[in-house]
Scaffold this motif. Structure first.
Motif, mmCIF file in Angstrom:
data_model
loop_
_atom_site.group_PDB
_atom_site.id
_atom_site.type_symbol
_atom_site.label_atom_id
_atom_site.label_comp_id
_atom_site.label_asym_id
_atom_site.label_seq_id
_atom_site.Cartn_x
_atom_site.Cartn_y
_atom_site.Cartn_z
ATOM 1 N N UNK A 200 0.833 -1.088 -0.001
ATOM 2 C CA UNK A 200 -0.039 0.021 -0.090
ATOM 3 C C UNK A 200 1.058 1.207 0.089
ATOM 4 N N UNK A 201 0.566 2.303 -0.517
ATOM 5 C CA UNK A 201 0.824 3.558 -0.529
ATOM 6 C C UNK A 201 0.870 4.477 0.879
ATOM 7 N N UNK A 202 1.610 5.446 1.108
ATOM 8 C CA UNK A 202 1.613 5.834 2.633
ATOM 9 C C UNK A 202 0.419 6.211 3.003
ATOM 10 N N UNK A 203 -0.685 6.748 1.850
ATOM 11 C CA UNK A 203 -1.821 7.210 2.564
ATOM 12 C C UNK A 203 -3.131 6.164 2.298
ATOM 13 N N UNK A 204 -2.603 4.894 1.818
ATOM 14 C CA UNK A 204 -3.627 3.850 1.679
ATOM 15 C C UNK A 204 -4.125 3.592 0.253
ATOM 16 N N UNK A 205 -3.301 3.779 -0.725
ATOM 17 C CA UNK A 205 -3.893 3.348 -2.075
ATOM 18 C C UNK A 205 -3.037 1.893 -2.389
ATOM 19 N N UNK A 206 -3.826 1.085 -2.787
ATOM 20 C CA UNK A 206 -3.359 -0.327 -2.633
ATOM 21 C C UNK A 206 -2.878 -0.491 -4.159
ATOM 22 N N UNK A 207 -1.477 -0.924 -4.111
ATOM 23 C CA UNK A 207 -0.611 -1.052 -5.267
ATOM 24 C C UNK A 207 -0.598 -2.496 -5.600
ATOM 25 N N UNK A 208 -0.490 -3.498 -4.895
ATOM 26 C CA UNK A 208 -0.391 -4.774 -5.065
ATOM 27 C C UNK A 208 -1.076 -5.640 -4.232
ATOM 28 N N UNK A 209 -1.758 -6.772 -4.453
ATOM 29 C CA UNK A 209 -2.309 -7.583 -3.580
ATOM 30 C C UNK A 209 -2.012 -9.209 -4.284
ATOM 31 N N UNK A 210 -1.433 -9.960 -3.670
ATOM 32 C CA UNK A 210 -1.462 -11.129 -4.353
ATOM 33 C C UNK A 210 -2.466 -12.263 -4.182
ATOM 34 N N UNK A 211 -3.597 -11.805 -3.323
ATOM 35 C CA UNK A 211 -4.645 -12.447 -3.173
ATOM 36 C C UNK A 211 -5.476 -13.193 -4.431
ATOM 37 N N UNK A 212 -5.234 -12.162 -5.540
ATOM 38 C CA UNK A 212 -6.155 -12.842 -6.503
ATOM 39 C C UNK A 212 -5.458 -14.063 -7.129
ATOM 40 N N UNK A 213 -4.121 -14.057 -7.332
ATOM 41 C CA UNK A 213 -3.408 -15.232 -7.613
ATOM 42 C C UNK A 213 -3.437 -16.342 -6.639
ATOM 43 N N UNK A 214 -3.112 -15.998 -5.405
ATOM 44 C CA UNK A 214 -3.026 -17.024 -4.279
ATOM 45 C C UNK A 214 -4.303 -17.969 -3.953
ATOM 46 N N UNK A 215 -5.465 -17.425 -4.081
ATOM 47 C CA UNK A 215 -6.349 -18.275 -3.837
ATOM 48 C C UNK A 215 -6.822 -18.940 -5.226
ATOM 49 N N UNK A 216 -6.308 -18.991 -6.218
ATOM 50 C CA UNK A 216 -6.833 -19.612 -7.348
ATOM 51 C C UNK A 216 -6.761 -20.918 -7.519
ATOM 52 N N UNK A 217 -7.434 -21.608 -8.586
ATOM 53 C CA UNK A 217 -7.444 -22.946 -8.783
ATOM 54 C C UNK A 217 -6.329 -23.194 -9.948
ATOM 55 N N UNK A 218 -5.342 -24.232 -9.867
ATOM 56 C CA UNK A 218 -4.613 -24.610 -11.202
ATOM 57 C C UNK A 218 -5.637 -25.316 -12.148
ATOM 58 N N UNK A 219 -4.967 -25.394 -13.371
ATOM 59 C CA UNK A 219 -5.563 -25.892 -14.323
ATOM 60 C C UNK A 219 -6.118 -27.529 -14.134
ATOM 61 N N UNK A 220 -5.247 -28.064 -13.440
ATOM 62 C CA UNK A 220 -5.923 -29.644 -13.089
ATOM 63 C C UNK A 220 -6.803 -29.432 -11.857
ATOM 64 N N UNK A 221 -7.174 -28.278 -11.320
ATOM 65 C CA UNK A 221 -8.535 -28.368 -10.409
ATOM 66 C C UNK A 221 -7.785 -28.354 -9.203
ATOM 67 N N UNK A 222 -6.594 -28.489 -8.867
ATOM 68 C CA UNK A 222 -6.212 -28.384 -7.323
ATOM 69 C C UNK A 222 -6.184 -27.077 -6.876
ATOM 70 N N UNK A 223 -6.066 -26.772 -5.586
ATOM 71 C CA UNK A 223 -6.130 -25.397 -5.100
ATOM 72 C C UNK A 223 -4.632 -25.068 -4.922
ATOM 73 N N UNK A 224 -4.392 -23.673 -5.289
ATOM 74 C CA UNK A 224 -2.994 -23.243 -5.019
ATOM 75 C C UNK A 224 -2.971 -22.755 -3.460
ATOM 76 N N UNK A 225 -2.198 -23.128 -2.720
ATOM 77 C CA UNK A 225 -1.851 -22.659 -1.329
ATOM 78 C C UNK A 225 -1.231 -21.432 -1.268
ATOM 79 N N UNK A 226 -1.969 -20.509 -0.490
ATOM 80 C CA UNK A 226 -1.248 -19.164 -0.625
ATOM 81 C C UNK A 226 0.055 -19.047 0.210
ATOM 82 N N UNK A 227 0.878 -17.965 -0.051
ATOM 83 C CA UNK A 227 2.245 -17.833 0.378
ATOM 84 C C UNK A 227 1.983 -17.549 1.967
ATOM 85 N N UNK A 228 2.474 -18.370 2.848
ATOM 86 C CA UNK A 228 2.375 -18.070 4.098
ATOM 87 C C UNK A 228 3.721 -17.367 4.651
ATOM 88 N N UNK A 229 3.714 -16.362 5.302
ATOM 89 C CA UNK A 229 4.941 -15.470 5.846
ATOM 90 C C UNK A 229 5.193 -15.488 7.253
#
Length: 1307
Positions: A217-246
């Protein structure tokens, strides 16, 4: 570590030696450690705060018990309450130097800020403030530059607080939270906030959650990047992609890297070495970032380029290197164009305003930074690009380097000692061809301001150096002034000017003015940017000296997100000093500062002036993070009237945009930005080894350039504030922008959606105001209908209540001749009105479209009328595109093929071949409509309209339009002409008809050549020419292949309009054959469609021969077989000159055929006259003799020809030779008419006559084919019609053709 350049070892990481000095036992688990200046602050789980000196002594100070620290809502409250619960301890804390205190999170989720009241750090001296409403805090991070504290919460959002300067209370600045709009079902996905980290340059904050995922996020709250769009997606074989845990993360140097320790739980990364022994371990991941130049070098905000910097490369918004997006620099742009190849991404077609730079795409111009420079100066700290976008300068650890996008070369210091001896401190900027920078000279221990010339070698010998009293923190250039902000909180203005003494050009700098700001700035590190602008609260109209309006009027200072403006104080006496040098003029002092806005991240202004777009160029643009953008817009009185004293002269308008702004294009009313998309990186596409699996852990990001229009937001804000006059002035200055119609449409659409769908009644609706505003522009009708078609039907009533009745708008479109827009309104009428109304309007539009020859629209209208009639009104026709119909010039369907006879021979049916049908039916959907239930009333209605139009065209002698009309709409011309033969299809005045055809078909009137009145035609020489051509043609081996198959093996026949052509053996004036034969052997064998043939004119011969000369040597051989005398050549060129374009010839022959079929012999005569072919006249005579023709028509033809003869004698002697040639035929004609007058014309026709009549014609047509009236395009190349197939059709064609004439006669 000072680097001496010659020892590469010193450039490596230094060896560290760690030894243990002392162990301190604090008797409780340690929760948090913080370094505070010389001390170490430790929080333990028993609720104590220990202050430990670095030497390891406790300094005799006892630990502070948190229960003894008073907490209140603000510092003004007389006494605070104490933390009442027993087991209170600090879970997380961070020291904030610029606020001098600690942001803390307690174990029960409460958050607070502890600050020492005096300088001594003891329990009595500490005081805490806390916000009332946070009870679920989990972690904290502090931004020193903007004085912000970010508290992560268990709800998944981050609350960002700041301290109120006056009361000391904690104020909520903004929240960082994902909305369900962006990510549905977000709450059960992220969990609590796990970690929050500000970047080293304090411009962004990264957040990660319990269940995984990263966001920036930028200093005053504009969202620049969020990986959730790709993190909770399904792969082409139907398996769920586990999100990156930090589990833990930390920023690297300059914020280019993020180091992450990931805890992947069960699915850990497999190490490649031995897949059997899977090692379960958290991996260390490294994310790479690129950032905008504005984060570190805010002086770049007056540029109109987007420049992103990475640790070893730069990304530019591509387009040409020199391409700026504004017209003002077009001259400079043009200069450089030829001198280099275009950059690989430059869009070729978009030139004028550099549209390629305005549109968003994923192409970036990537500049790799010189590896030699990076080797000893990694990472890049600052970069800057010049005004024209042609040169870039970068600054690493020491020195600097610059790069030219035109030559693609880097320029480095020749002497590496000089490079390693300077550390650039306050950023750098371009001034024309110079680089201006502030640096610290290591050997002299001196702060300096230096100017280097781009074109000279990079060496201190060519630099201009000015000593500075204190360290420079920020630097910016405005016109010919440099503004510098120093560590002692002073602002200094320098004047810079170019000096050419002797061979070297340098720039000299001198101090103009100094302003001390220490009263207003608590800490110099808090100043984010400083710029000199020409913006002031006065508009320049009220200034006593108007030329000063665009001077350096004010200083804009961003102090930790507060935008402060200091204007020049013009209250004192104004002195006019015309003669003195501008730099010697005493500059006016500045007024005390005023706060303009809060939460400001970036500021954009320009020093350019443009009378037309004053609003946009004199405005100040602010980016405010999550709150969107603001613009401080000047308001101008109209026509230089005296402004009202009660109206402020500027207004601050907020607006939201969907992208993060990185550059503002002032004239183009656009904001440029970059957006980060996270895509799912699917390992199935790669080799499925463990090594590849590692890449899947990363979010796969794509940085894309975007742009957004902001104009409609500003217009709307002005209208809301009842400043319609200003909105109008602003909009009128932008009407030339290519997307201006889109701006109006967006504004109307947004207001409509908001107001029509709101649940509560709106007290003061804006839609009527917006509608009234849009009517001021000619695009009003179009805007409304486009907006309506893009919104749902339910909102239409609300819209048209504001803009007016669609019936009235439809009629306005018709009056304005805007038929395509009218067609769009028709669809709205069809949905909103009863069928009778829409039918009535459709009829109006259909007639107008017929009149204007908009054939595409006509076809749509026919379909539409049928749909209304047959009750298919659910499927409205698509709005026709705004393109012109494809074939306004010719009859579309025989341009590229010979009606439908060009099918290959075997597809021709064995039965009778109905030519009537094929001639009048074009290909495509419009042809089909005649075959379907044509007896229904709706079809009758449409046919009546078509007949009426055809009648009008014939009455006005518009044959060309008639041909287009029949061809485009599949109108059955022949059958209609048969009916109308004695009515509309009569020629009333031959002379007028002839003149009109000459004009319509661009056919020149014949002239008598001055030189040879004895034309070679009279002695029959011309025929030999034609024959010679034919002979030489077949003699040529090159052409033989084609001629053989076509002519020798099969009897010679002609192309589809053969029987229109001359059909007699003797060619008296075969004027058409000359050029046709010429072309037939001159043009190379290419697939030339008829309409591409060169226009037959006197230059035709020479042009085509020279064109062919280069490629085909045979031309010369052919010419050598021709022995033409001068007079013959002259005559041929005369003939060519009196010919119209080839296309017109084809069209005339087509019409001749049609009229012949329909038995409209008077029209055939007119066309025969214009083509000047006696064979046509002969043919007509044969028909007249052999069949019963209406006496009235014969009489009409006779009188008509006499009229033409009289006209030729007086006005157009060029026709006389031809009229003389056909004299005998005319004689015959008058005999026939006299006979017919005597005889009764109603004799029955005997069947025995048929064969006699057919035979002469058949024979003629065979004969004439020898002289091949084949259109040139068809002789050469693939468009040649196969002879055999024509021959088969020829025979079959004959009968219906004759029958047709028969029916006509009987009728």
């Amino acid at each position: 570590m000072k680097g001496t350049p010659h020892f590469k070892e010193e450039q490596c990481a230094p060896a560290l030696d760690l030894e243990m000095r002392k162990i301190l036992d604090l008797q409780a688990p340690i929760m948090s450690l913080q370094s505070v200046l010389e001390d170490l602050l430790v929080a333990t789980s028993d609720g104590l705060l220990h202050l430990i000196h670095w030497e390891g002594m406790t300094n005799g100070r006892k630990a502070i018990n948190l229960c003894t620290v008073p907490f209140s809502v603000d510092l003004q409250s007389s006494r605070g309450s104490f933390l009442g619960f027993a087991d209170v301890h600090i879970r997380d804390m961070e020291y904030c130097a610029t606020l001098d205190g600690f942001a803390v999170v307690f174990n029960d989720g409460k958050v607070g800020f502890i600050t020492p009241v005096s300088s001594r750090f003891t329990a009595e001296q500490l005081h805490g403030v806390w916000p009332q409403d946070v009870v679920d805090g989990t972690c904290v991070a502090v931004n020193n530059k903007y004085r912000l504290m970010a508290f992560g919460c268990a709800s998944g959002s981050v609350q960002v607080y700041t301290i109120d300067n006056t009361t000391g209370a904690m104020l909520l600045s903004h929240k960082l939270e994902l909305t369900a709009k962006q990510y549905p079902d977000i709450w059960n996905k992220t969990g609590a906030v796990k970690l929050v980290r500000w970047s080293p340059d304090n411009s962004v904050v990264i957040v990660t959650w319990e269940y995984g995922g990263l966001s920036l996020w930028s200093v005053f709250g504009a969202q620049l990047i969020c990986t959730l769009g790709g993190d909770f997606a399904y792969r082409s074989d139907g398996t769920k992609k586990d999100p990156l845990k930090i589990n833990s993360m930390s920023w690297g140097a300059e914020g280019y890297h993020l180091w992450v320790i990931s805890g992947f739980g069960s699915q850990n990364t497999e190490i490649e070495s031995d897949p059997k022994s899977v090692v379960k371990q958290p991996g260390i991941l490294l994310f790479q970032f690129i950032k905008s130049v504005l984060t570190v070098n805010p002086c770049m905000s007056n540029q109109e380029q987007v420049l992103l910097q990475g640790e070893d490369r730069l990304y530019l918004n591509c387009g040409e290197a020199s391409q700026t997006q504004n017209p003002r620099s077009s001259s400079a742009r043009r200069e450089h164009k030829p001198s280099r190849e275009k950059s690989p991404f430059a869009d070729g077609g978009l030139e004028s305003q550099g549209l390629s730079t305005l549109l968003g795409h994923r192409h970036w111009h990537v500049v790799q930074i010189s590896s030699i420079y990076l080797e000893s100066n990694w990472p890049i700290r600052f970069s800057a690009i010049d005004k024209l976008g042609q040169n870039i300068a970068v600054v690493g650890k020491f020195g600097f380097a610059h790069y030219s996008l035109l030559t693609k070369k880097w320029k480095l210091f020749g002497n590496i000692t000089q490079e390693q001896n300077m550390i650039v401190t306050g950023g750098l900027a371009w001034w024309n061809d110079f680089i201006v920078l502030a640096c610290y000279n290591i050997s002299d221990h001196q702060e300096e301001l230096r100017v280097y010339l781009r074109t000279s070698n990079l060496d201190n010998a060519f630099a201009h150096v000015t000593k500075a009293p204190a360290e420079t923190l920020l630097l910016s250039v405005f016109r010919d002034m440099v503004i510098v902000f120093r560590a002692d909180c002073s602002i200094c203005l320098y004047g810079i000017e170019r000096k050419s003494d002797g061979p070297n050009t340098t720039a000299s700098i001198q101090v103009l003015q100094e302003v001390s700001m220490s009263r207003y700035i608590p800490h110099p590190f808090l100043v984010v940017s400083v710029t000199l602008t020409s913006v002031s609260t006065e508009n320049g109209i009220t200034l006593k000296m108007p030329q000063q309006a665009r001077d350096a009027e004010s200083i804009m200072l961003n102090l930790a997100g507060q935008l402060i403006m200091m204007q020049r104080d013009r209250s004192g006496p104004q002195i006019r000093e015309k003669d003195s040098h501008p730099n010697q003029r005493k500059l006016l002092p500045f007024c005390p500062p005023v706060v303009l806005a809060q939460s400001v991240e970036n500021v954009w202004t320009t020093c350019r002036a443009n009378k037309q777009k004053r609003h946009l160029l004199e405005a100040l643009w602010l980016s405010c993070g999550g709150a969107g953008m603001k613009v401080w817009l000047p308001l101008f009185p109209r026509d230089h009237r005296k402004p009202h004293s009660f109206l402020s002269q500027r207004i601050m308008l907020p607006f939201h945009i969907n992208i993060y702004p990185l550059a503002v294009l002032f004239e183009d009313a656009l904001v440029l930005g970059a957006v980060n998309d996270t895509l799912l990186y699917d390992s199935l596409y790669t080799r499925n080894s463990a090594r590849e699996q590692l890449e899947v852990l990363f979010p796969f990001c794509v940085v894309e350039r975007t742009s957004q229009i902001y104009l409609h937001h500003i217009l709307r804000q002005l209208l809301v504030r009842n400043l319609g006059e200003q909105a109008l002035l602003l909009a009128q200055s932008c009407t030339a922008l290519p997307y201006f119609p889109h701006v109006l449409e967006l504004m109307l659409h947004e207001v409509l959606e908001e107001e029509a769908t709101s649940r509560e009644p709106i007290p003061d609706p804006l839609l009527p105001t917006v509608a009234k505003f849009i009517t001021e522009f000619p695009l009003f009708l179009q805007t409304v209908v486009h907006c309506a078609r893009k919104t749902e039907y339910a909102l239409w009533n609300y819209l048209f209540a504001a803009v007016g009745n669609p019936k009235d708008l439809f009629e306005e479109c018709l009056m304005a001749q805007d038929l395509d827009t009218a067609a769009s309104y028709l669809i709205i009428l069809q949905n909103m009105e009863v069928p009778a109304v829409s039918r009535q309007h459709a009829t109006l539009l259909f007639n107008t479209a017929l009149e204007q020859g908009k054939w595409d629209l006509c076809r749509h209208m026919i379909r539409f009328l049928k749909a209304i009639g047959s009750g298919e009104s659910e499927t409205p026709p698509p709005t026709p595109t705004a393109q012109e119909p494809s074939s306004s010039g010719g009859f579309e369907f025989f341009r590229n093929r010979s009606i439908s006879l060009s099918q290959s021979a075997d597809t021709v049916p064995a039965g009778k071949f109905s030519l009537q049908k094929t001639l009048s039916m074009p290909s495509g959907p419009s042809g089909k409509r005649w075959s379907k239930d044509s007896d229904c009333a709706e079809n009758m209605y449409i046919d009546m309209m078509l007949w009426r139009h055809a009648r009008r065209l014939l009455e006005e002698v518009r044959l060309k339009d008639l041909g287009c009309f029949a061809a485009q709409l599949g109108f059955e011309l022949i059958s209609w002409l048969c009916k109308e033969r004695t009515r509309a299809a009569r020629v009333d005045n031959f002379v007028i008809a002839l003149k009109r055809l000459h004009k319509d078909f661009l056919w020149p009137l014949p002239i008598i050549p001055a030189s040879s009145l004895s034309s070679p035609f009279k002695n029959g020489k011309y025929r030999t020419v034609g024959e010679q051509l034919l002979k030489s043609q077949s003699a040529d081996p090159f052409l033989n292949l084609e001629i053989d198959s076509g002519v020798s093996n099969v009897q010679r026949s002609q192309s589809w309009f053969g029987n229109i052509g001359p059909t007699h053996h003797e060619i008296d004036t075969a004027s058409s054959h000359g050029p046709q034969m010429q072309d037939a052997f001159l043009s190379p064998l290419s697939n030339k469609a008829g309409d591409e043939c060169s226009i037959g004119s006197a230059t035709d011969l020479t042009e085509s021969s020279s064109m062919v000369d280069g490629d085909w040597t045979m031309v010369d051989e052919n010419f050598s077989t021709l022995s033409l005398t001068q007079s013959e050549l002259e005559h041929i060129s005369m003939e060519l000159a009196s010919k119209g374009p080839h296309k017109s010839q084809v069209q005339l022959r087509y019409l001749l055929h049609i009229f012949m079929e329909a038995g409209c012999l008077d029209w055939c005569i007119v066309i025969g006259l214009i083509l000047r072919e006696s064979s046509i006249i002969n043919q007509i005579l044969v028909i007249i003799q052999s069949s019963e023709v209406d006496g009235e028509m014969l009489q009409n033809i006779k009188t008509g020809l006499h009229a033409v003869d009289r006209w030729a004698s007086t006005d157009c002697p060029g026709y006389k030779p031809f009229l003389n040639i056909i004299k005998p035929q005319l004689q015959k004609l008058s005999e026939i008419t006299e006979e017919q007058v005597q005889l009764e014309a109603f004799q029955p026709i005997t069947a025995g006559k048929t064969p006699e009549q057919t035979s002469p014609r058949a024979e003629e047509s065979r004969g004439s084919s020898g002289h091949g009236s084949i259109p040139q395009g068809e002789v050469g190349g693939s468009s040649m019609v196969s002879r055999k197939e024509e021959d088969t059709t020829q025979a079959e064609e004959e009968e219906p053709f004759q029958d047709g004439t028969y029916d006509c006669c009987v009728s």
